[in-house]
Design an enzyme around this catalytic site. Structure first.
Site, PDB file in Angstrom:
ATOM      1  N   SER A  63      89.547  30.909  39.279  1.00  0.00           N
ATOM      2  CA  SER A  63      88.478  31.922  39.251  1.00  0.00           C
ATOM      3  C   SER A  63      89.004  33.247  38.701  1.00  0.00           C
ATOM      4  O   SER A  63      88.350  33.911  37.894  1.00  0.00           O
ATOM      5  CB  SER A  63      87.944  32.156  40.668  1.00  0.00           C
ATOM      6  N   ARG A  90      74.534  19.932  34.516  1.00  0.00           N
ATOM      7  CA  ARG A  90      74.522  20.799  35.709  1.00  0.00           C
ATOM      8  C   ARG A  90      73.425  21.874  35.600  1.00  0.00           C
ATOM      9  O   ARG A  90      73.041  22.278  34.520  1.00  0.00           O
ATOM     10  CB  ARG A  90      75.910  21.428  35.904  1.00  0.00           C
ATOM     11  N   GLN A 135      79.233  32.170  41.078  1.00  0.00           N
ATOM     12  CA  GLN A 135      78.919  32.116  39.651  1.00  0.00           C
ATOM     13  C   GLN A 135      77.606  32.836  39.363  1.00  0.00           C
ATOM     14  O   GLN A 135      77.498  33.579  38.393  1.00  0.00           O
ATOM     15  CB  GLN A 135      78.870  30.662  39.172  1.00  0.00           C
ATOM     16  N   ASP A 141      85.194  24.107  47.131  1.00  0.00           N
ATOM     17  CA  ASP A 141      85.985  23.270  46.217  1.00  0.00           C
ATOM     18  C   ASP A 141      87.006  22.408  46.957  1.00  0.00           C
ATOM     19  O   ASP A 141      87.617  21.518  46.360  1.00  0.00           O
ATOM     20  CB  ASP A 141      86.713  24.154  45.192  1.00  0.00           C
ATOM     21  N   ARG A 149      80.018  15.219  44.165  1.00  0.00           N
ATOM     22  CA  ARG A 149      81.239  15.000  44.954  1.00  0.00           C
ATOM     23  C   ARG A 149      80.960  14.315  46.293  1.00  0.00           C
ATOM     24  O   ARG A 149      81.896  13.801  46.913  1.00  0.00           O
ATOM     25  CB  ARG A 149      81.985  16.322  45.161  1.00  0.00           C
ATOM     26  N   ARG A 192      89.010  17.509  40.920  1.00  0.00           N
ATOM     27  CA  ARG A 192      89.340  17.584  42.356  1.00  0.00           C
ATOM     28  C   ARG A 192      89.232  16.212  43.028  1.00  0.00           C
ATOM     29  O   ARG A 192      89.939  15.935  43.994  1.00  0.00           O
ATOM     30  CB  ARG A 192      88.461  18.623  43.049  1.00  0.00           C
TER      31      ARG A 192
HETATM   32  C1  S3P Z   1      83.598  29.627  41.143  1.00  0.00           C
HETATM   33  C2  S3P Z   1      82.585  29.538  42.063  1.00  0.00           C
HETATM   34  C3  S3P Z   1      82.235  28.283  42.747  1.00  0.00           C
HETATM   35  C4  S3P Z   1      83.321  27.238  42.632  1.00  0.00           C
HETATM   36  C5  S3P Z   1      83.870  27.147  41.240  1.00  0.00           C
HETATM   37  C6  S3P Z   1      84.440  28.486  40.798  1.00  0.00           C
HETATM   38  C7  S3P Z   1      83.856  30.942  40.503  1.00  0.00           C
HETATM   39  O1  S3P Z   1      81.046  27.761  42.176  1.00  0.00           O
HETATM   40  O2  S3P Z   1      82.848  25.984  43.041  1.00  0.00           O
HETATM   41  O3  S3P Z   1      84.907  26.174  41.166  1.00  0.00           O
HETATM   42  O4  S3P Z   1      84.936  31.109  39.890  1.00  0.00           O
HETATM   43  O5  S3P Z   1      83.002  31.817  40.601  1.00  0.00           O
HETATM   44  P1  S3P Z   1      79.591  28.219  42.663  1.00  0.00           P
HETATM   45  O6  S3P Z   1      79.460  29.663  42.415  1.00  0.00           O
HETATM   46  O7  S3P Z   1      78.638  27.418  41.816  1.00  0.00           O
HETATM   47  O8  S3P Z   1      79.512  27.849  44.103  1.00  0.00           O
END
Ligand code: S3P
Length: 444
Positions: free
Chosen positions: A35, A136, A183, A331, A362, A404
């Site tokens: 991230s 997605r 996100q 995750d 998952r 993962r």
């Molecule tokens: C992430 C947010 C998460 C996570 C992803 C990375 C990020 O997703 O699952 O691996 O870097 O902001 P979501 O915001 O869809 O939950």
């Protein structure tokens, strides 16, 4: 015995637990946080001046981010984990790319980037990704961006990539997100940088806050109201290049935290792990399950808390995993499912329907593959129930092309009787290219 067969169309990982000496021991380092790696490349690209990044994750996902921003004019040096320099071109100055921007397998690249693209007036962008990413949901960012005035088109009325974006002058909104997603939050924060007013995002539970921390460090005007899970971005501030050091990824450390807990006679030190409180759900749940994990050498690295984690084998017990902790360990649920299968008693994972829209579904992937290994697992709409303690037996399993899932199954194979064959193991390189060599190194 741990062997990787690279001679097939897909890589196949063979692990024979009967031929492994007991115990994971010694010291390992883990790659940079995914991230934070994405965010450092993106903010560096749209900031003024130079950003230096130490400890960047060299996985395929950050490579996708770097390639997209390089195609829009950012000068990014060759990627390596020592030092990457990014010569930013300043907010609002991204160039119209000559071709489709490809985010590969990376939801973070696509969703965060959309916030930046949608707010760049007079430029046209097209974005896509691999088969997983194209399936997605994108409406979670497209809908609020449209409320801000964005012009976005795509399949299913913009719900799926490929998407086309005609950048506009956006207006600030107050958005109540139905989903706790960093996100979504980050996409809107980035879009808010170029608006006149204050963009406010409230989420049902708190998600990871790396964008808030890094945007503030780069000079953005960001406020956080923890009591209401709200972030506020005031547009108009300049971003200035910074020196970023990326801590190790707790989501990658998670595989070793569980491995050393369930493999008898283990004592492993995992160095330089990011322990941002919005990411440490895994540590809290493993502690509740009875894991023996201690924090050493706690420190702060460019605004993010870091520690070395020492983990020793332990007798784990099942527990309930649900509610506000879910976004803080989303995750890590695949690897927690492995811990649960090896624990005494029942583990219930709930409130985790988001798992169905990750790189794979998952819930389905872990229920199917753990069942093949002999575990007692039941699928629920929003999670799964695992009755632990059944002896796992090696067999042929599949990663679902999900990094993962691949790595979680490799850890299960360390305790499954006999030989486990993991198909499509190459997906580990999305977030952890050195995972298999590190695993092999631990048994040398
Ligand atoms: C992430 C947010 C998460 C996570 C992803 C990375 C990020 O997703 O699952 O691996 O870097 O902001 P979501 O915001 O869809 O939950």
């Amino acid at each position: 015995m741990i062997d990787l067969d690279r001679n097939q169309a897909h890589q196949i990982l063979h692990i024979d637990a009967n031929q492994l000496p007991q115990g994971l021991r010694g010291k390992i380092t883990i790659p940079g946080d995914k991230s934070i790696s994405h965010r450092s490349l993106m903010l560096g690209s749209v900031a003024e001046g130079e950003t230096t990044i130490r400890g960047l994750l060299l996985g395929e996902d950050p490579r996708s981010t770097a390639a997209c921003f390089a195609a829009m004019g950012a000068e990014i040096s060759e990627l390596n984990s020592e030092l990457v320099t990014v010569k930013g071109i300043g907010l609002g100055n991204l160039k119209e790319p000559l071709d489709v921007l490809n985010a590969g397998n990376s939801g973070t690249t696509l969703r965060l980037m959309l916030g930046i693209l949608a707010s760049h007036p007079d430029r046209f962008f097209t974005v896509t990704g691999d088969a997983s990413l194209r399936s997605r949901p994108m409406s979670r960012v497209v809908n609020p961006l449209r409320q801000m005035g964005a012009h976005i088109w795509g399949r299913e009325n913009g719900a799926r990539a490929p998407l086309a974006v005609s950048g506009q002058n956006l207006k600030a909104i107050h958005y109540q997100s139905p989903v706790a997603s960093a996100q979504v939050k980050s996409c809107l924060m980035l879009a808010g940088l170029m608006t006149d007013g204050e963009t406010t995002i409230t989420e049902p539970e708190r998600s990871r806050d790396h964008s808030e921390r890094m945007l503030a460090a780069f000079g953005a005007n960001v406020r956080v109201d923890i009591a209401t899970n709200t972030v506020i971005v005031k547009g108009g501030a300049k971003l200035i290049g910074q020196e970023v050091t990326v801590p190790g990824d707790i989501s990658s450390a998670a595989f070793w935290l569980v491995a050393a807990s369930i493999v008898p006679d283990s004592d492993l030190l995992i160095e330089n792990v990011g322990i941002n409180p919005t990411r440490t759900g895994i540590l809290e749940v493993l502690a509740e399950m009875g894991a023996d994990i201690t924090y050493e050498n706690q420190r702060e690295v460019t605004g993010e808390p870091v520690a070395d984690l020492r983990v020793r084998s332990a007798h784990l017990k099942g527990c309930r995993i649900g509610g506000a902790v879910i976004p803080r360990l989303i995750d890590e649920i695949p690897i927690l499912a492995i811990a649960a299968a090896c624990a005494e008693g029942t583990t219930i994972i709930e409130d985790a329907a988001e798992l169905r829209v990750k790189e794979s579904d998952r819930i389905v992937a872990m229920v199917q593959e753990l069942t093949k290994l002999g575990a007692n697992v039941t699928e629920h709409p929003d999670g799964m129930e695992i009755v632990g303690g059944k002896i796992l037996t090696g067999t042929e399993v599949d990663s679902y092309d999900d990094h993962r899932v691949a790595m979680s199954l490799a850890i299960a194979a360390l305790v499954a009787k006999g030989k486990t064959i993991i198909n499509r193991a190459e997906s580990a390189a999305i977030s952890y290219p050195s995972f298999i060599p590190t695993l092999q190194g631990l048994y040398n």
